[in-house]
Design a protein around this motif. Structure first.
Motif, short mmCIF file in Angstrom:
data_model
loop_
_atom_site.label_atom_id
_atom_site.label_comp_id
_atom_site.label_asym_id
_atom_site.label_seq_id
_atom_site.Cartn_x
_atom_site.Cartn_y
_atom_site.Cartn_z
N SER A 124 7.61 48.47 -50.99
CA SER A 124 6.60 48.29 -50.00
C SER A 124 4.99 48.17 -50.45
O SER A 124 4.35 49.38 -50.77
N ASP A 125 4.81 47.09 -50.80
CA ASP A 125 3.28 46.76 -51.47
C ASP A 125 2.77 45.71 -50.42
O ASP A 125 3.32 44.84 -49.97
N PRO A 178 -4.67 42.88 -49.42
CA PRO A 178 -4.12 43.92 -50.61
C PRO A 178 -5.45 44.26 -51.30
O PRO A 178 -5.38 45.61 -51.82
N ARG A 179 -6.53 43.67 -51.08
CA ARG A 179 -7.73 44.25 -51.69
C ARG A 179 -8.43 45.46 -50.77
O ARG A 179 -9.26 46.17 -51.50
N MET A 180 -8.04 45.35 -49.75
CA MET A 180 -8.55 46.61 -48.79
C MET A 180 -7.67 47.64 -48.52
O MET A 180 -8.04 48.72 -48.14
N SER A 197 -2.76 49.20 -53.62
CA SER A 197 -1.49 48.21 -53.64
C SER A 197 -1.24 48.67 -55.32
O SER A 197 -1.85 48.96 -56.19
N LEU A 198 0.03 48.19 -55.75
CA LEU A 198 0.58 48.31 -56.98
C LEU A 198 -0.02 47.38 -58.06
O LEU A 198 -0.02 47.52 -59.32
N HIS A 199 -0.25 46.12 -57.40
CA HIS A 199 -0.56 45.00 -58.29
C HIS A 199 -2.09 45.19 -58.90
O HIS A 199 -2.92 45.83 -58.29
#
Length: 353
Positions: free
Chosen positions: A237-238, A290-292, A295-297
């Motif tokens: 869940s990302d 994702p930037r907000m 996240s694992l990335h």
């Protein structure tokens, strides 16, 4: 634009770039790294032997350059003795001073290893030393010189958790870059169609969306394999993974919409309008959200990107060659599909061939 896509020089440039990125990315050896340290903790005032397993190292018995230390912001702990077991296996004894300064209940230390061939490498927070009251023992004096150095020869950085899977950076990430560029090209082509109503713009928009979706699916498949190695599961869940899935669904709906309309002009006009909104949603799903959020990335949710700590002088030319190579091949496929569809339609746009 079609005239540029017809030219050959930029297409043939992509082949050597891809060959270089594949051969160099797979055959340049991974640099030295530490795989495991056992045990991983102790108390002050003890003498402990650490069993250290490494990867791609070249330890030699009696090597005078070999040095192993424990270090954090406050303390430096030297080894008492190093026992050579194999080129990738050491047993190192440390004496922990009973008067060692400890901040909190326990302190974490980086394990740092140095020798002339492998250079300096470390495992972050590899060992913990806890506080123990009323300890007695010998005070150990630490006299050593740390020698930050790179390994001899050309190597790819060895990072904990990633290890050999770091090579996927040369394939997974460039595929996603190519997909984004192709979707951007599709977005621009749709805008051009809405402003000039040229059939070739509609064909290029749909063709680049097809190829972009193909690279997106390849990116997801390679990403799933990477996730299995680094995160323990093919899908977690990302926000970036979920956003990528939503983005793929948005573009699948684009092709469903095109297939449901029989009139060529209505299909081109309606799908162009949809494509404009699809690209905006796609960027929101895979880059902005994702930037907000967490996240694992790398590069998302406050995590550092690869370029800040992993993309060194060895990886950089391979990575950028892969990005350029995959992008060129992607646009080459777009040109082939577009020209084939123009021939098949037997329209007045044959002048572009």
């Amino acid at each position: 634009m079609m005239r540029l896509l017809r030219q050959r020089w930029w297409k043939f440039l992509g082949i050597p770039l891809l060959v270089y990125s594949v051969v160099a990315g797979l055959y340049i050896p991974l640099g030295p790294g530490i795989v495991s340290v056992k045990p991983d903790s102790t108390q002050r005032g003890t003498v402990i032997a650490l069993d250290i397993i490494t990867y791609n190292t070249h330890f030699r018995e009696g090597d005078p350059s070999l040095n192993v230390v424990l270090k954090n912001e406050h303390n430096l702990i030297c080894n008492n003795d190093i026992t050579y077991i194999s080129p990738t296996h050491l047993n190192v004894e440390f004496g922990i001073d009973p008067n060692l300064k400890i901040i909190g209940k326990k302190d974490f230390y980086n394990l740092i290893i140095y020798n002339e061939q492998d250079g300096t490498f470390f495992l972050r927070d590899a060992f913990a030393i806890g506080r123990q009251d009323s300890v007695v023992g010998t005070a150990f004096q630490c006299l050593t010189i740390l020698k930050p150095a790179s390994p001899s020869g050309i190597t790819i950085p060895n990072r904990e958790i990633l290890y050999e899977s770091i090579r996927n950076l040369f394939y997974h990430v460039p595929m996603w870059f190519t997909m984004i560029l192709l979707m951007l090209f599709s977005f621009v082509s749709s805008i051009l169609y809405l402003s000039k109503a040229r059939a070739t713009d509609d064909l290029m928009a749909s063709s680049s969306a097809v190829v972009g979706l193909f690279f997106g699916l390849l990116g997801i498949l390679t990403g799933m394999q990477w996730a299995k190695v680094t995160w323990g599961a093919m899908w977690v869940s990302d926000p970036k993974l979920n956003g990528a899935a939503l983005g793929i669904l948005v573009y699948l709906a684009y092709f469903v919409l095109r297939g449901s309309l029989t009139n060529a002009q209505s299909r081109a006009r309606i799908s162009a309008v949809y494509n404009v909104f699809a690209f905006v949603l796609f960027i929101v799903f895979i880059l902005i959200v994702p930037r907000m959020t967490d996240s694992l990335h790398p590069g998302s949710g406050g995590n550092p990107g690869f370029n800040t700590y992993d993309l060194d002088h060895v990886m950089r030319p391979i990575f950028y060659s892969a990005v350029a190579g995959f992008t060129i091949v992607g646009f080459w496929l777009v040109s082939l599909i577009t020209r084939y569809r123009i021939l098949k339609s037997s329209s007045s746009e044959n002048q572009y061939l």
